[in-house]
Design an enzyme around this catalytic site. Structure first.
Site, short mmCIF file in Angstrom:
data_model
loop_
_atom_site.label_atom_id
_atom_site.label_comp_id
_atom_site.label_asym_id
_atom_site.label_seq_id
_atom_site.Cartn_x
_atom_site.Cartn_y
_atom_site.Cartn_z
N GLY A 115 -0.95 1.60 9.65
CA GLY A 115 -0.30 1.46 10.95
C GLY A 115 -1.18 1.01 12.09
O GLY A 115 -0.81 1.16 13.26
N MET A 156 -12.25 4.08 -0.96
CA MET A 156 -12.93 4.35 0.31
C MET A 156 -13.60 5.71 0.15
O MET A 156 -13.26 6.69 0.81
CB MET A 156 -11.92 4.35 1.46
N GLY A 181 -2.77 -4.04 9.05
CA GLY A 181 -1.99 -4.69 10.12
C GLY A 181 -1.32 -5.98 9.70
O GLY A 181 -1.01 -6.82 10.54
N HIS A 195 -8.26 0.66 -4.22
CA HIS A 195 -9.21 0.45 -3.11
C HIS A 195 -9.93 1.77 -2.83
O HIS A 195 -9.34 2.69 -2.26
CB HIS A 195 -8.39 -0.04 -1.89
N SER A 227 0.85 -1.19 0.00
CA SER A 227 0.00 0.00 0.00
C SER A 227 0.89 1.24 0.00
O SER A 227 1.63 1.47 0.96
CB SER A 227 -0.89 0.01 1.24
N MET A 260 -10.99 -6.33 5.21
CA MET A 260 -10.30 -5.37 6.07
C MET A 260 -10.07 -6.00 7.45
O MET A 260 -11.03 -6.45 8.09
CB MET A 260 -11.12 -4.10 6.26
N PHE A 267 -6.73 4.58 7.91
CA PHE A 267 -5.34 4.88 8.26
C PHE A 267 -4.48 3.63 8.20
O PHE A 267 -4.97 2.53 8.48
CB PHE A 267 -5.26 5.47 9.68
C1 DX5 Z 1 -6.39 1.53 5.29
C2 DX5 Z 1 -5.87 1.00 4.00
C3 DX5 Z 1 -4.73 0.05 4.09
C4 DX5 Z 1 -3.52 0.57 4.81
C5 DX5 Z 1 -2.78 -0.59 5.39
O1 DX5 Z 1 -7.66 2.07 5.13
O2 DX5 Z 1 -6.90 0.34 3.28
O3 DX5 Z 1 -4.39 -0.39 2.78
O4 DX5 Z 1 -2.66 1.29 3.97
O5 DX5 Z 1 -1.72 -0.11 6.14
P1 DX5 Z 1 -0.89 -1.05 7.13
O6 DX5 Z 1 -0.30 -2.17 6.31
O7 DX5 Z 1 0.14 -0.13 7.67
O8 DX5 Z 1 -1.83 -1.55 8.18
ZN ZN Z 2 -6.39 -0.56 1.30
#
Ligand code: DX5
Ligand code: ZN
Length: 219
Positions: free
Chosen positions: A147, A70, A179, A68, A10, A139, A145
């Site tokens: 992290g 959102m 995560g 993706h 990502s 998800m 976000f």
């Molecule tokens: C969050 C995104 C994820 C995010 C994952 O809404 O869809 O793709 O970037 O980030 P990490 O791998 O840091 O959890």
């Molecule tokens: Zn994503």
């Protein structure tokens, strides 16, 4: 399903001032797809990038762009993301108003149609139209976000969706997002995932670490 796990870094966790170089670097490091997180500050509490950025990035890599969305509504922007070079376009059912119509539109544009499951979204939302789904994205965090901490509660959902895909008989990628680390990746794969999104776990340590970071997720 056997086979090498698809790794989709990502770019949300990359250096936004050097996005083109970052996309080229993850491709060189062995990434299979580029995962692009599009946020509108309305469907999720964060704002990221739009179709013009996808268009600018597209020449920097040959691997598929896994976009993706959102955003809500998503329908008015599908064409722009496809024209910008999106190969997979995934939407949340909650973005509304009609998931099936949205999936049909994505396919009509020539892209692969994905459905994203928030932690609270039930697999039954696609039960009666599995033949119109090209990608399933689970998800393992609440979207918005990078992290965040992996939600183990979603492993059972991955298992349930694995069964639905196997019953359908088509090789629909089952992707997990949020995560994902070298510790949680094996749990996802054991539950039936075939594709993993990772931001933090890929981009940490700088470009010289990307290949090792990606390899560590494959296990
Ligand atoms: C969050 C995104 C994820 C995010 C994952 O809404 O869809 O793709 O970037 O980030 P990490 O791998 O840091 O959890
Ligand atoms: Zn994503």
């Amino acid at each position: 399903m056997a086979g090498r796990t698809i790794i989709a870094p990502s770019i949300l966790a990359s250096d936004f001032a050097r996005l083109g170089e970052e996309v080229a670097a993850i491709e060189a490091a062995g990434a299979d797809w580029v995962h692009v997180d599009v946020m509108d500050g309305h469907f999720v509490p964060n704002i990221t990038i739009g179709p013009d950025v996808v268009k600018a990035l597209r020449p920097h890599a040959k691997i598929p762009f896994d976009v993706h969305l959102m955003i809500s509504p998503a329908d008015p922007y599908l064409e722009a993301f496809r024209a910008a070079g999106a190969d997979y376009i995934s939407v949340h059912p909650e973005a509304g108003p009609h998931l099936n119509r949205t999936l049909k539109q994505i396919r009509k544009l020539g892209a692969k149609a994905g459905v994203v499951f928030n932690p609270s979204t039930d697999p039954s939302v696609i039960q009666w139209m599995m033949d119109e789904v090209d990608l399933i994205l689970v998800m393992s965090i609440n979207p918005g976000f990078g992290g965040q901490t992996f939600m183990h509660s979603q492993l059972r959902k991955i298992e349930a969706l694995r069964k639905m895909i196997d019953a359908e008989g088509r090789d629909i990628p089952l992707e997990v997002d949020g995560g994902v680390t070298p510790e949680t990746a094996p749990l996802c794969i054991a539950a039936g995932a075939t594709a993993l999104v990772a931001g933090t776990a890929v981009f940490r340590g700088g470009a010289e670490r990307y290949a090792a970071n990606i390899a560590a997720l494959r296990g």
